[in-house]
Scaffold this motif. Structure first.
Motif, PDB file in Angstrom:
ATOM      1  N   THR A  19       0.780  -1.242  -0.054  1.00 35.79           N
ATOM      2  CA  THR A  19       0.309  -0.281  -0.113  1.00 35.79           C
ATOM      3  C   THR A  19       0.930   1.297   0.118  1.00 35.79           C
ATOM      4  OG1 THR A  19      -1.297  -1.115   1.226  1.00 35.79           O
ATOM      5  CG2 THR A  19      -1.750   1.567   1.300  1.00 35.79           C
ATOM      6  N   ASP A  66     -12.363   6.159  -4.581  1.00 31.72           N
ATOM      7  CA  ASP A  66     -12.880   4.291  -4.227  1.00 31.72           C
ATOM      8  C   ASP A  66     -11.525   3.364  -4.601  1.00 31.72           C
ATOM      9  OD1 ASP A  66     -15.195   5.255  -3.767  1.00 31.72           O
ATOM     10  OD2 ASP A  66     -16.120   5.328  -5.774  1.00 31.72           O
ATOM     11  N   THR A  69      -9.228   2.551  -2.006  1.00 35.27           N
ATOM     12  CA  THR A  69      -9.961   1.407  -0.717  1.00 35.27           C
ATOM     13  C   THR A  69      -9.772  -0.251  -1.490  1.00 35.27           C
ATOM     14  OG1 THR A  69     -12.230   1.322  -1.686  1.00 35.27           O
ATOM     15  CG2 THR A  69     -11.672   3.114  -0.632  1.00 35.27           C
ATOM     16  N   GLN A  70      -9.441   0.077  -2.223  1.00 34.27           N
ATOM     17  CA  GLN A  70      -9.041  -1.914  -2.471  1.00 34.27           C
ATOM     18  C   GLN A  70      -7.712  -2.087  -2.274  1.00 34.27           C
ATOM     19  OE1 GLN A  70      -8.486  -1.881  -6.708  1.00 34.27           O
ATOM     20  NE2 GLN A  70     -11.586  -1.113  -7.224  1.00 34.27           N
ATOM     21  N   PRO A  74      -5.270   1.601   5.132  1.00 34.17           N
ATOM     22  CA  PRO A  74      -5.720   2.897   4.557  1.00 34.17           C
ATOM     23  C   PRO A  74      -3.918   3.270   4.796  1.00 34.17           C
ATOM     24  CG  PRO A  74      -6.571   2.984   6.807  1.00 34.17           C
ATOM     25  CD  PRO A  74      -5.835   1.497   6.613  1.00 34.17           C
ATOM     26  N   LYS A 102     -14.936   7.427   3.532  1.00 35.24           N
ATOM     27  CA  LYS A 102     -13.992   6.461   2.289  1.00 35.24           C
ATOM     28  C   LYS A 102     -13.013   5.763   3.957  1.00 35.24           C
ATOM     29  CE  LYS A 102     -17.424   5.627  -0.469  1.00 35.24           C
ATOM     30  NZ  LYS A 102     -17.889   4.203  -0.947  1.00 35.24           N
ATOM     31  N   ASN A 103     -13.025   6.830   4.690  1.00 31.64           N
ATOM     32  CA  ASN A 103     -11.456   6.066   5.321  1.00 31.64           C
ATOM     33  C   ASN A 103     -10.490   5.723   4.678  1.00 31.64           C
ATOM     34  OD1 ASN A 103     -12.451   6.843   8.109  1.00 31.64           O
ATOM     35  ND2 ASN A 103     -13.819   4.829   7.683  1.00 31.64           N
ATOM     36  N   VAL A 104     -10.043   6.729   4.027  1.00 28.55           N
ATOM     37  CA  VAL A 104      -8.946   5.961   3.013  1.00 28.55           C
ATOM     38  C   VAL A 104      -7.830   6.274   3.286  1.00 28.55           C
ATOM     39  CG1 VAL A 104     -10.682   5.282   1.034  1.00 28.55           C
ATOM     40  CG2 VAL A 104      -9.169   7.870   1.431  1.00 28.55           C
TER      41      VAL A 104
END
Length: 331
Positions: A19, A66, A69-70, A74, A102-104
């Motif tokens: 990430t 969006d 989120t994948q 975060p 979205k809490n990213v």
């Protein structure tokens, strides 16, 4: 420059990252200031380099969020800027609210020159509970703003706008920071900044302009050298640029840059309108760009060779290049 120095990820051990740690979103890449230490403010330079100008649509922004989120966790920091002044975008508060929902990211950060703050916009931004708002101050006089940023603004007006914002934010949710760019100020001018802003922000810092491109293209340090940030980091050259290993940078048109200092849009790894950010992050273009860096071959890239941004990067993974290469290649 907002960066975490106390709890940094050990890149030498963690690369390749599943990430990204830091994501910049350029909601628009234009600015109402023309600061001497900034490439965006140099319109002739942008024209010479064919840098596209524009504004990100709200639909594209939502696609970016969006996609984030994948990832398995975060990102640490989501910065609502890259090359432009974010408050020029009419939907900036709406965008921040969507990203928050979205809490990213652990932290969402807004950096602005503050000149476009109005009471209404300040209340809207306060309502988003954005984690950090940084006000970038160019000088402490009207004449200084005209000299450094080539704009007629009232310094006292900016102080008043920041004071109003500070009075309206939720101090349990949002931290307000002021940063003054020291372009050769007197002791009295520096003290005036501290006196004026320390009572209307949570933190007031003074920094120097830094080098972040090839000096043959533009000296963004204004002859002051490689510069330091408020954390007093001493600038040191690195053979390996760490930025493509932990950052994603989404330009207004959806193009994803491997470098947060890619003001020319020349390190494009893909486009969010064609692929997901997860696919781009793990894609062949990003991989090859990282291999080039880890192999200490950046001097073979015309837009990397001579770039002085590496001086101001905190992380130094030069001695781990071979091990990182092995991990990247077997990934």
């Amino acid at each position: 420059m907002i960066r975490e120095t106390k709890t940094r990820t050990d890149l030498a051990k963690e690369i390749p990252l599943q990430t990204p740690l830091v994501v910049h979103i350029d909601t628009n890449n234009t600015c109402n200031f023309r600061c001497k230490f900034c490439t965006t403010g140099d319109h002739d330079l942008l024209k010479k380099n064919n840098r596209p100008l524009g504004e990100m649509s709200y639909i594209t922004f939502c696609k970016v969020i969006d996609d984030l989120t994948q990832f398995e966790r975060p990102v640490k920091d989501l910065l609502m800027h890259k090359n432009g002044e974010p408050l020029l975008h009419k939907d900036i508060a709406k965008m921040i609210s969507y990203a928050k929902s979205k809490n990213v990211a652990n932290r969402i950060i807004l950096v602005t020159n503050g000149s476009k703050l109005t009471p209404s916009l300040s209340r809207d931004l306060a309502a988003t509970n954005v984690d950090i708002i940084q006000i970038s101050v160019s000088h402490v006089t009207d004449e200084g703003y005209l000299k450094i940023s080539n704009v007629n603004v009232s310094y006292d007006d900016i102080v008043g706008k920041v004071a109003y914002l500070y009075a309206n934010i939720n101090h349990d949710k949002t931290r307000l920071i002021a940063k003054l760019m020291d372009t050769g100020l007197t002791d009295g001018e520096r003290q005036k900044f501290i006196d004026d802003f320390s009572i209307i922000t949570d933190e007031a810092n003074i920094e120097h302009p830094i080098s972040y491109t090839q000096p043959t293209v533009k000296d963004t340090s204004l002859g002051l050298g490689n510069g330091t940030t408020n954390d007093n980091y001493r600038a040191v050259y690195k053979d390996i640029c760490t930025l493509p290993f932990y950052t994603m940078n989404i330009n207004f048109n959806g193009n994803v840059s491997a470098c947060s200092f890619d003001w020319r849009h020349k390190h494009i790894m893909g486009n969010v309108l064609e692929n997901t950010l997860f696919e781009i992050w793990n894609g062949e273009k990003y991989r090859n760009f990282r291999i080039m860096q880890a192999s200490k071959q950046r001097d073979k890239n015309e837009f990397c060779v001579g770039c002085e941004a590496v001086y101001n990067l905190i992380d130094n993974i030069d001695s781990f290049g071979d091990d990182i290469l092995k991990r990247i290649k077997i990934e």
